[in-house]
Design a protein around this motif. Structure first.
Motif, PDB file in Angstrom:
ATOM      1  N   ILE A  58     -16.706  13.021   4.806  1.00 27.75           N
ATOM      2  CA  ILE A  58     -16.902  12.042   3.733  1.00 27.75           C
ATOM      3  C   ILE A  58     -15.559  11.691   3.097  1.00 27.75           C
ATOM      4  O   ILE A  58     -15.265  10.522   2.825  1.00 27.75           O
ATOM      5  CB  ILE A  58     -17.885  12.587   2.675  1.00 27.75           C
ATOM      6  CG1 ILE A  58     -19.282  12.738   3.287  1.00 27.75           C
ATOM      7  CG2 ILE A  58     -17.937  11.667   1.451  1.00 27.75           C
ATOM      8  CD1 ILE A  58     -20.265  13.492   2.414  1.00 27.75           C
ATOM      9  N   ARG A  59     -14.735  12.722   2.876  1.00 30.65           N
ATOM     10  CA  ARG A  59     -13.400  12.476   2.315  1.00 30.65           C
ATOM     11  C   ARG A  59     -12.586  11.560   3.223  1.00 30.65           C
ATOM     12  O   ARG A  59     -11.896  10.646   2.765  1.00 30.65           O
ATOM     13  CB  ARG A  59     -12.668  13.803   2.126  1.00 30.65           C
ATOM     14  CG  ARG A  59     -11.254  13.648   1.545  1.00 30.65           C
ATOM     15  CD  ARG A  59     -10.468  14.943   1.645  1.00 30.65           C
ATOM     16  NE  ARG A  59     -10.297  15.363   3.021  1.00 30.65           N
ATOM     17  CZ  ARG A  59      -9.439  14.814   3.873  1.00 30.65           C
ATOM     18  NH1 ARG A  59      -8.683  13.794   3.505  1.00 30.65           N
ATOM     19  NH2 ARG A  59      -9.354  15.261   5.116  1.00 30.65           N
ATOM     20  N   GLU A  60     -12.693  11.796   4.515  1.00 24.33           N
ATOM     21  CA  GLU A  60     -11.940  11.007   5.486  1.00 24.33           C
ATOM     22  C   GLU A  60     -12.394   9.544   5.492  1.00 24.33           C
ATOM     23  O   GLU A  60     -11.597   8.639   5.731  1.00 24.33           O
ATOM     24  CB  GLU A  60     -12.120  11.620   6.881  1.00 24.33           C
ATOM     25  CG  GLU A  60     -11.130  11.122   7.905  1.00 24.33           C
ATOM     26  CD  GLU A  60     -11.207  11.903   9.212  1.00 24.33           C
ATOM     27  OE1 GLU A  60     -11.142  11.253  10.267  1.00 24.33           O
ATOM     28  OE2 GLU A  60     -11.343  13.144   9.163  1.00 24.33           O
ATOM     29  N   ILE A  61     -13.666   9.318   5.228  1.00 21.49           N
ATOM     30  CA  ILE A  61     -14.178   7.939   5.176  1.00 21.49           C
ATOM     31  C   ILE A  61     -13.517   7.174   4.030  1.00 21.49           C
ATOM     32  O   ILE A  61     -13.191   5.999   4.145  1.00 21.49           O
ATOM     33  CB  ILE A  61     -15.712   7.926   5.008  1.00 21.49           C
ATOM     34  CG1 ILE A  61     -16.380   8.495   6.267  1.00 21.49           C
ATOM     35  CG2 ILE A  61     -16.222   6.508   4.732  1.00 21.49           C
ATOM     36  CD1 ILE A  61     -17.869   8.739   6.126  1.00 21.49           C
ATOM     37  N   GLY A  62     -13.321   7.837   2.891  1.00 20.63           N
ATOM     38  CA  GLY A  62     -12.660   7.199   1.759  1.00 20.63           C
ATOM     39  C   GLY A  62     -13.584   6.305   0.957  1.00 20.63           C
ATOM     40  O   GLY A  62     -14.799   6.548   0.882  1.00 20.63           O
ATOM     41  N   PRO A  63     -13.056   5.229   0.361  1.00 23.72           N
ATOM     42  CA  PRO A  63     -13.844   4.357  -0.521  1.00 23.72           C
ATOM     43  C   PRO A  63     -15.114   3.788   0.103  1.00 23.72           C
ATOM     44  O   PRO A  63     -16.055   3.449  -0.604  1.00 23.72           O
ATOM     45  CB  PRO A  63     -12.854   3.235  -0.864  1.00 23.72           C
ATOM     46  CG  PRO A  63     -11.509   3.892  -0.766  1.00 23.72           C
ATOM     47  CD  PRO A  63     -11.630   4.841   0.389  1.00 23.72           C
ATOM     48  N   LYS A  64     -15.165   3.689   1.438  1.00 19.87           N
ATOM     49  CA  LYS A  64     -16.376   3.176   2.083  1.00 19.87           C
ATOM     50  C   LYS A  64     -17.551   4.141   1.932  1.00 19.87           C
ATOM     51  O   LYS A  64     -18.690   3.779   2.237  1.00 19.87           O
ATOM     52  CB  LYS A  64     -16.109   2.921   3.565  1.00 19.87           C
ATOM     53  CG  LYS A  64     -15.260   1.689   3.828  1.00 19.87           C
ATOM     54  CD  LYS A  64     -15.161   1.403   5.315  1.00 19.87           C
ATOM     55  CE  LYS A  64     -14.356   0.137   5.578  1.00 19.87           C
ATOM     56  NZ  LYS A  64     -14.247  -0.162   7.034  1.00 19.87           N
ATOM     57  N   ALA A  65     -17.281   5.351   1.476  1.00 23.06           N
ATOM     58  CA  ALA A  65     -18.342   6.341   1.272  1.00 23.06           C
ATOM     59  C   ALA A  65     -18.791   6.365  -0.187  1.00 23.06           C
ATOM     60  O   ALA A  65     -19.293   7.384  -0.676  1.00 23.06           O
ATOM     61  CB  ALA A  65     -17.857   7.719   1.695  1.00 23.06           C
ATOM     62  N   LYS A  66     -18.641   5.258  -0.888  1.00 18.89           N
ATOM     63  CA  LYS A  66     -18.980   5.205  -2.317  1.00 18.89           C
ATOM     64  C   LYS A  66     -20.427   5.621  -2.583  1.00 18.89           C
ATOM     65  O   LYS A  66     -20.737   6.235  -3.614  1.00 18.89           O
ATOM     66  CB  LYS A  66     -18.751   3.792  -2.858  1.00 18.89           C
ATOM     67  CG  LYS A  66     -18.949   3.676  -4.360  1.00 18.89           C
ATOM     68  CD  LYS A  66     -18.618   2.277  -4.868  1.00 18.89           C
ATOM     69  CE  LYS A  66     -18.812   2.206  -6.382  1.00 18.89           C
ATOM     70  NZ  LYS A  66     -18.486   0.853  -6.912  1.00 18.89           N
ATOM     71  N   SER A  67     -21.322   5.317  -1.660  1.00 20.46           N
ATOM     72  CA  SER A  67     -22.731   5.673  -1.855  1.00 20.46           C
ATOM     73  C   SER A  67     -22.954   7.184  -1.864  1.00 20.46           C
ATOM     74  O   SER A  67     -24.027   7.658  -2.248  1.00 20.46           O
ATOM     75  CB  SER A  67     -23.596   5.038  -0.761  1.00 20.46           C
ATOM     76  OG  SER A  67     -23.207   5.503   0.524  1.00 20.46           O
ATOM     77  N   ALA A  68     -21.932   7.947  -1.450  1.00 21.63           N
ATOM     78  CA  ALA A  68     -22.050   9.410  -1.438  1.00 21.63           C
ATOM     79  C   ALA A  68     -21.702  10.020  -2.789  1.00 21.63           C
ATOM     80  O   ALA A  68     -21.914  11.227  -2.984  1.00 21.63           O
ATOM     81  CB  ALA A  68     -21.130   9.996  -0.360  1.00 21.63           C
ATOM     82  N   ILE A  69     -21.184   9.230  -3.726  1.00 21.00           N
ATOM     83  CA  ILE A  69     -20.716   9.775  -4.998  1.00 21.00           C
ATOM     84  C   ILE A  69     -21.804  10.538  -5.763  1.00 21.00           C
ATOM     85  O   ILE A  69     -21.539  11.642  -6.266  1.00 21.00           O
ATOM     86  CB  ILE A  69     -20.087   8.674  -5.875  1.00 21.00           C
ATOM     87  CG1 ILE A  69     -18.761   8.237  -5.245  1.00 21.00           C
ATOM     88  CG2 ILE A  69     -19.863   9.161  -7.308  1.00 21.00           C
ATOM     89  CD1 ILE A  69     -18.076   7.081  -5.962  1.00 21.00           C
ATOM     90  N   PRO A  70     -23.035  10.037  -5.886  1.00 26.01           N
ATOM     91  CA  PRO A  70     -24.059  10.815  -6.612  1.00 26.01           C
ATOM     92  C   PRO A  70     -24.287  12.201  -6.009  1.00 26.01           C
ATOM     93  O   PRO A  70     -24.396  13.182  -6.738  1.00 26.01           O
ATOM     94  CB  PRO A  70     -25.309   9.935  -6.487  1.00 26.01           C
ATOM     95  CG  PRO A  70     -24.768   8.541  -6.353  1.00 26.01           C
ATOM     96  CD  PRO A  70     -23.533   8.692  -5.528  1.00 26.01           C
ATOM     97  N   ALA A  71     -24.334  12.291  -4.680  1.00 24.66           N
ATOM     98  CA  ALA A  71     -24.548  13.593  -4.030  1.00 24.66           C
ATOM     99  C   ALA A  71     -23.344  14.497  -4.222  1.00 24.66           C
ATOM    100  O   ALA A  71     -23.491  15.705  -4.479  1.00 24.66           O
ATOM    101  CB  ALA A  71     -24.817  13.388  -2.540  1.00 24.66           C
TER     102      ALA A  71
END
Length: 357
Positions: free
Chosen positions: A239-252
């Motif tokens: 997820i870290r490697e994905i970067g800003p495109k993983a914004k939907s992961a922020i709540p989890a």
């Protein structure tokens, strides 16, 4: 006490932190090179192996010469165990030809009839790939090596499967020949194994299989708090490697900052630093953690965790302005690492605030 038993006892003391008297260090150093090499080939315990490797390194250059000579052994296991240890010491200072030899020995052992040699070969290649990804040299695996390594995605041992996938991920596009095996693994694997396969596939062919498309797999693994720790960390790293495109992961990610496992929490902080980009939920969760841990009376690991929190907040920029007061207090902390992290976080937050004015 037999030499191998002496080493094992010393290793146990090392792992339990009993180093202050120096007795355990001396016990390791006192063993002769032949006895250490004997133990090296006899042990199947990875922690013990690590400490024997440590002791051998203290006997360089003789130990290095001896290990290189064993690369010519007729025994598959002796060859690849020697290669594995040499690789673990670092490949940066080795000559290109020496690196080629270590990889060739490891790839050759992948087809050995000795299961110990095969699994050591996977571990040796994983170690080499990790070094090479950062420091080089690259391009040593070759098509045949990639295909051979890809076959271990079907190994009956879960750890070997995962290490094979991790090695392919680190070899990246050099391991393109393993793509068909990875595609089969992604379709066939469930649970923790799939996290490693998805990550590896994105590294081997990032244009066709971009990492962000696998985000649902990583999120599922992250949320399984009863799952293996290393699998969850692999998911967080992805997820870290994905970067800003993983914004939907922020709540989890934010929810997992409450995890009781600090190793997980540290990786979550790093991921939020890469993904958060000033997101309000990310900032609020990080500040809550900062306040809770800063007020705690415990020291040691708790203060180390604060370094990760401070670094993540700094990457949020002006959105983390509510953390400034606490960060200023931590910038005067006696722990050098925490003091430095807090100061750098403040500089980032305030510099970006000034730039906006």
């Amino acid at each position: 006490m037999a030499p191998s038993a002496a080493v094992f006892a010393a290793c146990i003391c090392f792992s339990q932190g009993h180093l202050h008297a120096g007795v355990d260090v001396e016990a390791l150093k006192a063993l002769s090179l032949p006895k250490l090499l004997e133990t090296l080939m006899a042990t199947e315990d990875h922690e013990t192996l690590g400490w024997v490797s440590y002791a051998l390194r203290g006997k360089e250059p003789e130990s290095r010469v001896e290990l290189f000579s064993r690369l010519e052994s007729q025994d598959d296991f002796v060859r690849v165990r020697s290669a594995r240890i040499l690789i673990s010491w670092g490949i940066v200072e080795l000559k290109t030809e020496e690196n080629k030899q270590l990889v060739a020995v490891s790839v050759g052992a992948l087809s050995s009839s000795d299961v110990r040699a095969r699994r050591d070969a996977v571990r040796a290649l994983k170690a080499h790939a990790s070094w090479a990804r950062t420091f080089g040299p690259k391009g040593l695996l070759g098509k045949e090596g990639a295909v051979a390594l890809g076959k271990f995605l079907n190994d009956e041992d879960a750890m070997t499967r995962q290490l094979a996938a991790m090695a392919l991920a680190d070899f990246g596009e050099d391991a393109r020949a393993a793509e068909p095996a990875l595609l089969k693994a992604v379709k066939a694997w469930e649970g923790s194994d799939r996290v490693y396969a998805e990550h590896a596939l994105s590294r081997v062919d990032p244009k066709v299989h971009p990492l962000h498309k696998s985000l649902p797999v990583f999120l599922k693994a992250l949320k399984e708090k009863s799952g293996p720790e290393d699998v969850r960390i692999e998911a967080i790293e992805s997820i870290r490697e994905i970067g800003p495109k993983a914004k939907s992961a922020i709540p989890a990610l934010a929810a997992c900052l409450k995890d009781k496992n600090d190793r997980i929490v540290k990786r979550i902080c790093e991921a939020l630093g890469a993904v958060g980009n000033g997101d309000r939920l990310a900032v609020r969760a990080l500040i809550e953690l900062l306040e809770d841990r800063a007020k705690a009376k415990t020291e040691g690991d708790n203060k180390v965790l604060l370094i990760f929190v401070a670094e993540a907040l700094g990457k949020q920029g002006p959105a983390a302005k509510d953390a400034v007061i606490r960060l200023k207090m931590l910038a005067n902390h006696p722990m050098p690492g925490l003091k430095k992290a807090a100061g750098e976080a403040l500089a980032l937050i305030e510099a970006k605030r000034s730039a906006r004015k």
